[in-house]
Write a protein that holds these residues in place. Structure first.
Motif, mmCIF file in Angstrom:
data_model
loop_
_atom_site.group_PDB
_atom_site.id
_atom_site.type_symbol
_atom_site.label_atom_id
_atom_site.label_comp_id
_atom_site.label_asym_id
_atom_site.label_seq_id
_atom_site.Cartn_x
_atom_site.Cartn_y
_atom_site.Cartn_z
ATOM 1 N N ARG A 90 0.817 -1.223 0.000
ATOM 2 C CA ARG A 90 0.000 0.000 0.000
ATOM 3 C C ARG A 90 0.851 1.274 0.000
ATOM 4 O O ARG A 90 0.307 2.366 0.140
ATOM 5 C CB ARG A 90 -0.924 0.002 1.222
ATOM 6 C CG ARG A 90 -1.945 -1.128 1.254
ATOM 7 C CD ARG A 90 -2.960 -0.917 2.363
ATOM 8 N NE ARG A 90 -2.327 -0.840 3.676
ATOM 9 C CZ ARG A 90 -2.080 -1.880 4.472
ATOM 10 N NH1 ARG A 90 -2.388 -3.098 4.073
ATOM 11 N NH2 ARG A 90 -1.510 -1.708 5.648
ATOM 12 N N PHE A 91 2.165 1.176 -0.104
ATOM 13 C CA PHE A 91 3.061 2.338 -0.022
ATOM 14 C C PHE A 91 2.922 3.043 1.328
ATOM 15 O O PHE A 91 3.006 4.270 1.409
ATOM 16 C CB PHE A 91 2.779 3.354 -1.135
ATOM 17 C CG PHE A 91 2.890 2.824 -2.538
ATOM 18 C CD1 PHE A 91 4.090 2.874 -3.229
ATOM 19 C CD2 PHE A 91 1.780 2.294 -3.176
ATOM 20 C CE1 PHE A 91 4.179 2.387 -4.532
ATOM 21 C CE2 PHE A 91 1.872 1.804 -4.483
ATOM 22 C CZ PHE A 91 3.071 1.854 -5.153
ATOM 23 N N GLU A 92 2.718 2.275 2.393
ATOM 24 C CA GLU A 92 2.462 2.867 3.712
ATOM 25 C C GLU A 92 3.391 2.311 4.788
ATOM 26 O O GLU A 92 3.042 2.282 5.965
ATOM 27 C CB GLU A 92 0.990 2.634 4.101
ATOM 28 C CG GLU A 92 0.022 3.380 3.217
ATOM 29 C CD GLU A 92 -1.416 2.858 3.290
ATOM 30 O OE1 GLU A 92 -2.236 3.280 2.453
ATOM 31 O OE2 GLU A 92 -1.711 2.016 4.157
ATOM 32 N N GLN A 93 4.588 1.885 4.405
ATOM 33 C CA GLN A 93 5.519 1.349 5.386
ATOM 34 C C GLN A 93 6.009 2.455 6.328
ATOM 35 O O GLN A 93 6.095 3.620 5.956
ATOM 36 C CB GLN A 93 6.714 0.708 4.686
ATOM 37 C CG GLN A 93 6.382 -0.555 3.923
ATOM 38 C CD GLN A 93 7.603 -1.280 3.434
ATOM 39 O OE1 GLN A 93 8.186 -2.069 4.158
ATOM 40 N NE2 GLN A 93 8.004 -1.021 2.203
ATOM 41 N N THR A 94 6.352 2.037 7.538
ATOM 42 C CA THR A 94 6.916 2.960 8.518
ATOM 43 C C THR A 94 8.415 2.717 8.618
ATOM 44 O O THR A 94 9.007 2.038 7.782
ATOM 45 C CB THR A 94 6.264 2.756 9.896
ATOM 46 O OG1 THR A 94 6.616 1.441 10.386
ATOM 47 C CG2 THR A 94 4.752 2.871 9.804
ATOM 48 N N MET A 95 9.029 3.251 9.659
ATOM 49 C CA MET A 95 10.464 3.052 9.883
ATOM 50 C C MET A 95 10.782 1.602 10.258
ATOM 51 O O MET A 95 11.935 1.180 10.161
ATOM 52 C CB MET A 95 10.961 3.964 11.011
ATOM 53 C CG MET A 95 10.559 5.418 10.897
ATOM 54 S SD MET A 95 11.433 6.275 9.595
ATOM 55 C CE MET A 95 10.935 7.976 9.927
ATOM 56 N N CYS A 96 9.781 0.856 10.722
ATOM 57 C CA CYS A 96 10.072 -0.477 11.265
ATOM 58 C C CYS A 96 9.171 -1.566 10.695
ATOM 59 O O CYS A 96 8.907 -2.564 11.351
ATOM 60 C CB CYS A 96 9.960 -0.463 12.792
ATOM 61 S SG CYS A 96 8.309 -0.076 13.394
ATOM 62 N N SER A 97 8.683 -1.387 9.472
ATOM 63 C CA SER A 97 7.794 -2.393 8.880
ATOM 64 C C SER A 97 8.534 -3.704 8.631
ATOM 65 O O SER A 97 9.744 -3.719 8.390
ATOM 66 C CB SER A 97 7.204 -1.871 7.570
ATOM 67 O OG SER A 97 6.337 -0.776 7.809
ATOM 68 N N ASP A 98 7.773 -4.806 8.694
ATOM 69 C CA ASP A 98 8.377 -6.113 8.465
ATOM 70 C C ASP A 98 8.245 -6.511 7.000
ATOM 71 O O ASP A 98 7.803 -5.714 6.163
ATOM 72 C CB ASP A 98 7.751 -7.164 9.385
ATOM 73 C CG ASP A 98 6.251 -7.315 9.157
ATOM 74 O OD1 ASP A 98 5.699 -6.652 8.246
ATOM 75 O OD2 ASP A 98 5.612 -8.103 9.884
ATOM 76 N N GLN A 99 8.645 -7.726 6.700
ATOM 77 C CA GLN A 99 8.560 -8.234 5.329
ATOM 78 C C GLN A 99 7.216 -8.923 5.104
ATOM 79 O O GLN A 99 6.917 -9.933 5.739
ATOM 80 C CB GLN A 99 9.671 -9.251 5.068
ATOM 81 C CG GLN A 99 11.081 -8.729 5.126
ATOM 82 C CD GLN A 99 12.085 -9.795 4.713
ATOM 83 O OE1 GLN A 99 11.978 -10.403 3.642
ATOM 84 N NE2 GLN A 99 13.077 -10.033 5.558
ATOM 85 N N ASP A 100 6.422 -8.378 4.207
ATOM 86 C CA ASP A 100 5.220 -9.050 3.701
ATOM 87 C C ASP A 100 5.441 -9.189 2.196
ATOM 88 O O ASP A 100 5.367 -8.186 1.474
ATOM 89 C CB ASP A 100 3.956 -8.232 3.981
ATOM 90 C CG ASP A 100 3.611 -8.194 5.454
ATOM 91 O OD1 ASP A 100 2.977 -9.135 5.931
ATOM 92 O OD2 ASP A 100 4.007 -7.217 6.132
ATOM 93 N N SER A 101 5.713 -10.379 1.730
ATOM 94 C CA SER A 101 6.152 -10.509 0.342
ATOM 95 C C SER A 101 5.725 -11.840 -0.262
ATOM 96 O O SER A 101 5.270 -12.758 0.431
ATOM 97 C CB SER A 101 7.678 -10.387 0.273
ATOM 98 O OG SER A 101 8.300 -11.420 1.035
ATOM 99 N N GLY A 102 5.884 -11.921 -1.558
ATOM 100 C CA GLY A 102 5.621 -13.148 -2.285
ATOM 101 C C GLY A 102 6.356 -13.108 -3.606
ATOM 102 O O GLY A 102 6.908 -12.064 -3.989
ATOM 103 N N LEU A 103 6.374 -14.222 -4.306
ATOM 104 C CA LEU A 103 7.034 -14.265 -5.618
ATOM 105 C C LEU A 103 6.195 -15.102 -6.569
ATOM 106 O O LEU A 103 5.687 -16.162 -6.206
ATOM 107 C CB LEU A 103 8.443 -14.844 -5.489
ATOM 108 C CG LEU A 103 9.284 -14.825 -6.774
ATOM 109 C CD1 LEU A 103 10.737 -14.441 -6.478
ATOM 110 C CD2 LEU A 103 9.246 -16.189 -7.472
#
Length: 362
Positions: A90-103
């Motif tokens: 969502r283009f809303e990461q903060t300074m400490c966001s984690d990894q939410d990903s896929g391939l």
């Protein structure tokens, strides 16, 4: 606008050959952005922060590809796309966001190529995830991460996965569908990402029953403002007097506008862009869109105020505005923003009642 400092930073990231360099750039840039929270428009700070994250993750992918080749695993056997979900999507990461990903990778042309894909991509995604951990991005606690085989699939595999989620709309599967709705490509083949998104929305249109489950999931978190406009703060424990800005303000609005956008076939993933797209589709008036955007931008700022550094100097997020931070200057605009958030959440609930009948607790 031409920004020499920002352009230099992006060039430094693109030319970095070691993870230590990337980690240093991230920490330096985030420290600088933190000083601008009180002087610059929050949406500009969030945009620059997310551009930083995108550049760092993209370069980590390039380094991982180079190291895979150096270690004898070769190049990717077929095109692939690395996807971000959650706040990254969502283009809303903060300074400490984690990894939410896929391939997602292209379908193999034969059994031999399929075998190479099954060998290469698990090693590659595990490498990328470990590199990002070294850059300060912790893995997703919910295991929505590219190194999880469930989130690293061929295009055909992803189509089957999405179809199974739609076929069996359990609470968990609907949660995955909502996560998928926030997915965006950060590197690789845009065509693959587009085909995956096309399949998602086509399945959604053909499965209207899924909307009820999505709405039920969406209204799970309530906006923390009472019927008389009072803040619903924590009553007990060590956080007494604080307000959960993440789950009591930010997430309810993310959920509500995601649902409205998905139901309208809008493919934007940013909450602010979803609001604007809903207005363009005549589903929100100009006044409603402006009110919602103003409230959401305020929540983004409040969310940033919950980010602190621990005793090791690492950024961590509490998600809560403390009693001490809830000054009079913050309480007034916070109440206004929460009322706007509650209004949109009630609108979603009315939509639920209109479509499916029954009574729903507000």
């Amino acid at each position: 606008m031409h920004n020499p400092q920002r352009e230099k930073r992006l060039l430094d990231i693109a030319s970095a050959e070691e993870l230590g360099q990337l980690r240093f750039i991230r920490e330096t840039e985030q420290d600088q952005l933190a000083t601008e929270l009180s002087t610059s428009p929050i949406d500009e700070v969030v945009e620059r922060l997310n551009a930083l994250h995108d550049s760092l993750i993209t370069q980590a992918l390039k380094l991982a590809e180079a190291d895979m080749a150096r270690l004898g695993h070769g190049a990717p056997p077929v095109p692939y796309t690395y996807m971000l979900y959650g706040s990254g999507g969502r283009f809303e990461q903060t300074m400490c966001s984690d990894q939410d990903s896929g391939l997602v990778y292209a379908n193999a042309s034969d059994e031999q190529e399929d075998e190479r894909c099954r060998s290469f991509f698990p090693k590659f995604t595990e490498t990328v995830v470990q590199y990002l951990i070294k850059l300060g991005y912790p893995p997703c606690e919910g295991k929505v991460i590219a190194s999880n085989p469930e989130w690293c699939l061929s295009l055909k595999g992803w189509e089957g996965k999405i179809n199974s989620w739609f076929t069996e709309p359990s609470w968990e599967n609907v949660r995955y569908l909502l996560i998928a709705a926030d997915g965006r490509p950060i590197a690789g083949s845009l065509e693959l990402a587009g085909r995956l998104q096309e399949y998602f929305f086509n399945d959604l249109i053909e499965n209207p029953v899924i909307a009820q489950r999505m709405i039920e999931n969406t209204i799970r978190y309530k906006v923390l403002v009472g019927v008389f406009g009072q803040l619903l703060t924590e009553q007990y424990g060590e956080n007494a007097g604080s307000l959960d800005i993440k789950y009591g303000a930010y997430i309810p609005m993310v959920n509500a506008f995601r649902l409205l956008a998905v139901q309208a076939g809008i493919r934007e993933t940013s909450t602010l862009k979803r609001i604007e797209a809903l207005h363009s589709a005549s589903l929100l008036t100009r006044e409603e869109a402006d009110e919602a955007s103003e409230a959401f931008i305020f929540f983004l700022k409040m969310r940033m105020l919950t980010i602190v550094t621990d005793d090791k100097g690492q950024w961590v997020g509490t998600g809560k505005i403390s009693r001490e931070q809830l000054t009079k200057e913050i309480r007034l605009p916070l109440k206004k923003a929460l009322k706007a958030g509650r209004k949109i959440q009630l609108r979603v609930q009315r939509e639920l009642q209109h479509r499916f009948g029954g009574r729903w607790r507000q």
